[in-house]
Scaffold this motif. Sequence first.
Motif, mmCIF file in Angstrom:
data_model
loop_
_atom_site.group_PDB
_atom_site.id
_atom_site.type_symbol
_atom_site.label_atom_id
_atom_site.label_comp_id
_atom_site.label_asym_id
_atom_site.label_seq_id
_atom_site.Cartn_x
_atom_site.Cartn_y
_atom_site.Cartn_z
ATOM 1 N N LEU A 119 0.851 -1.188 0.000
ATOM 2 C CA LEU A 119 0.000 0.000 0.000
ATOM 3 C C LEU A 119 0.884 1.234 0.000
ATOM 4 O O LEU A 119 1.942 1.247 0.636
ATOM 5 C CB LEU A 119 -0.889 -0.008 1.257
ATOM 6 N N SER A 120 0.457 2.268 -0.704
ATOM 7 C CA SER A 120 1.209 3.519 -0.728
ATOM 8 C C SER A 120 0.321 4.650 -0.249
ATOM 9 O O SER A 120 -0.912 4.577 -0.334
ATOM 10 C CB SER A 120 1.719 3.810 -2.148
ATOM 11 N N VAL A 121 0.946 5.704 0.259
ATOM 12 C CA VAL A 121 0.191 6.831 0.801
ATOM 13 C C VAL A 121 0.927 8.123 0.485
ATOM 14 O O VAL A 121 2.154 8.159 0.453
ATOM 15 C CB VAL A 121 -0.003 6.681 2.334
ATOM 16 N N ARG A 122 0.164 9.181 0.227
ATOM 17 C CA ARG A 122 0.777 10.490 0.069
ATOM 18 C C ARG A 122 -0.058 11.522 0.822
ATOM 19 O O ARG A 122 -1.231 11.330 1.114
ATOM 20 C CB ARG A 122 0.909 10.881 -1.404
ATOM 21 N N TRP A 123 0.582 12.650 1.095
ATOM 22 C CA TRP A 123 -0.030 13.753 1.844
ATOM 23 C C TRP A 123 0.163 15.026 1.054
ATOM 24 O O TRP A 123 1.270 15.347 0.621
ATOM 25 C CB TRP A 123 0.625 13.853 3.216
ATOM 26 N N ASP A 124 -0.940 15.769 0.853
ATOM 27 C CA ASP A 124 -0.865 17.001 0.069
ATOM 28 C C ASP A 124 -0.994 18.248 0.923
ATOM 29 O O ASP A 124 -1.140 19.348 0.408
ATOM 30 C CB ASP A 124 -1.948 17.009 -1.015
ATOM 31 N N GLY A 125 -0.936 18.080 2.242
ATOM 32 C CA GLY A 125 -1.139 19.192 3.149
ATOM 33 C C GLY A 125 -2.536 19.252 3.712
ATOM 34 O O GLY A 125 -2.789 19.967 4.694
ATOM 35 N N HIS A 126 -3.465 18.485 3.130
ATOM 36 C CA HIS A 126 -4.855 18.483 3.585
ATOM 37 C C HIS A 126 -5.434 17.080 3.695
ATOM 38 O O HIS A 126 -6.209 16.801 4.602
ATOM 39 C CB HIS A 126 -5.735 19.298 2.622
ATOM 40 N N LEU A 127 -5.062 16.208 2.772
ATOM 41 C CA LEU A 127 -5.655 14.887 2.715
ATOM 42 C C LEU A 127 -4.586 13.799 2.637
ATOM 43 O O LEU A 127 -3.534 14.005 2.025
ATOM 44 C CB LEU A 127 -6.562 14.750 1.481
ATOM 45 N N LEU A 128 -4.888 12.673 3.231
ATOM 46 C CA LEU A 128 -4.103 11.460 3.022
ATOM 47 C C LEU A 128 -4.747 10.697 1.875
ATOM 48 O O LEU A 128 -5.956 10.468 1.871
ATOM 49 C CB LEU A 128 -4.102 10.591 4.276
ATOM 50 N N GLU A 129 -3.936 10.297 0.906
ATOM 51 C CA GLU A 129 -4.432 9.563 -0.244
ATOM 52 C C GLU A 129 -3.701 8.237 -0.338
ATOM 53 O O GLU A 129 -2.474 8.199 -0.292
ATOM 54 C CB GLU A 129 -4.215 10.376 -1.520
ATOM 55 N N PHE A 130 -4.465 7.150 -0.460
ATOM 56 C CA PHE A 130 -3.893 5.814 -0.487
ATOM 57 C C PHE A 130 -4.023 5.209 -1.871
ATOM 58 O O PHE A 130 -5.020 5.411 -2.568
ATOM 59 C CB PHE A 130 -4.578 4.908 0.541
ATOM 60 N N GLY A 131 -3.018 4.466 -2.269
ATOM 61 C CA GLY A 131 -3.018 3.795 -3.563
ATOM 62 C C GLY A 131 -2.322 2.452 -3.450
ATOM 63 O O GLY A 131 -1.864 2.058 -2.372
ATOM 64 N N PRO A 132 -2.216 1.735 -4.550
ATOM 65 C CA PRO A 132 -1.574 0.404 -4.531
ATOM 66 C C PRO A 132 -0.096 0.490 -4.197
ATOM 67 O O PRO A 132 0.518 1.559 -4.266
ATOM 68 C CB PRO A 132 -1.792 -0.113 -5.961
ATOM 69 N N GLY A 133 0.485 -0.630 -3.845
ATOM 70 C CA GLY A 133 1.889 -0.674 -3.482
ATOM 71 C C GLY A 133 2.780 -0.857 -4.693
ATOM 72 O O GLY A 133 2.316 -0.989 -5.830
ATOM 73 N N THR A 134 4.069 -0.885 -4.426
ATOM 74 C CA THR A 134 5.056 -1.117 -5.480
ATOM 75 C C THR A 134 6.168 -1.972 -4.904
ATOM 76 O O THR A 134 6.601 -1.757 -3.766
ATOM 77 C CB THR A 134 5.625 0.218 -6.017
ATOM 78 N N PRO A 135 6.647 -2.965 -5.639
ATOM 79 C CA PRO A 135 7.663 -3.879 -5.088
ATOM 80 C C PRO A 135 9.064 -3.305 -5.080
ATOM 81 O O PRO A 135 9.954 -3.876 -4.463
ATOM 82 C CB PRO A 135 7.582 -5.081 -6.038
ATOM 83 N N ARG A 136 9.265 -2.190 -5.738
ATOM 84 C CA ARG A 136 10.621 -1.658 -5.849
ATOM 85 C C ARG A 136 10.809 -0.457 -4.920
ATOM 86 O O ARG A 136 9.851 0.093 -4.380
ATOM 87 C CB ARG A 136 10.915 -1.229 -7.289
#
Length: 239
Positions: A184-201
Amino acid sequence: MALHTITLAGETDSPGFRRGARSLLSALVAPEEVSWVIDRKAATERFSRAGDAAVARGSAPAGITHPLVPRSFMSLCETVILHSAPLRFGLLYRLLWRLVHEPGLQRNPLDADRVQALHMAQAVRRDMHKMKALIHFSVVDEAPGIDALHLAWFDPDHHIVEAVAPFFARRLAPLRWAILTPELSVRWDGHLLEFGPGTPRAATLDGYRGIFGTPPARTALRSDRGSEAARSSRPDSAP
């Protein structure tokens, strides 16, 4: 042999586990008669129709619909569900069943099921601490007009990304950052946490863009941009 199958919507489907456990307990379904299955393709559906039918079918007398269990057990469940061991759901339902039918279990600190669950909870907490303490961000300049991205890759032992992400949202609130993991991957834009699929590398800008897409210049990232598989939440509402 398992006679009832409960299908959960994901590895950390705590609400689905609670609903399933209550239904099973109400129908007086013993732990050894239950099979817990993860549906990794389900995004929102928590139970399969087969699972619901399995609980409802039969002529078993009504059981306990609102079991009284220690608050500490509910907290333990929330942590153990993040463990990677497939047996965790069966173990937790067995403990719930025994807490209801064996009142003395609460006073037995050496019980094998309790000890196993506590050890699993400790392993999850160690993994969460490791992620908070050891993760390293690299600064990436995506393009002119876009704030620098702080990018990291981490390989947790357990399903802890959603649980730990709000910590980084609070700690690194002014920054744009993303953490990529195999699951699982996650990013933050200063307001929201956004989750997406993972990556093996390991974390790369191309890998990040493959998950979340490329944001437009001088525009805050929103949950409707980038990968269709991504979803977002505010840090105070994330698991």
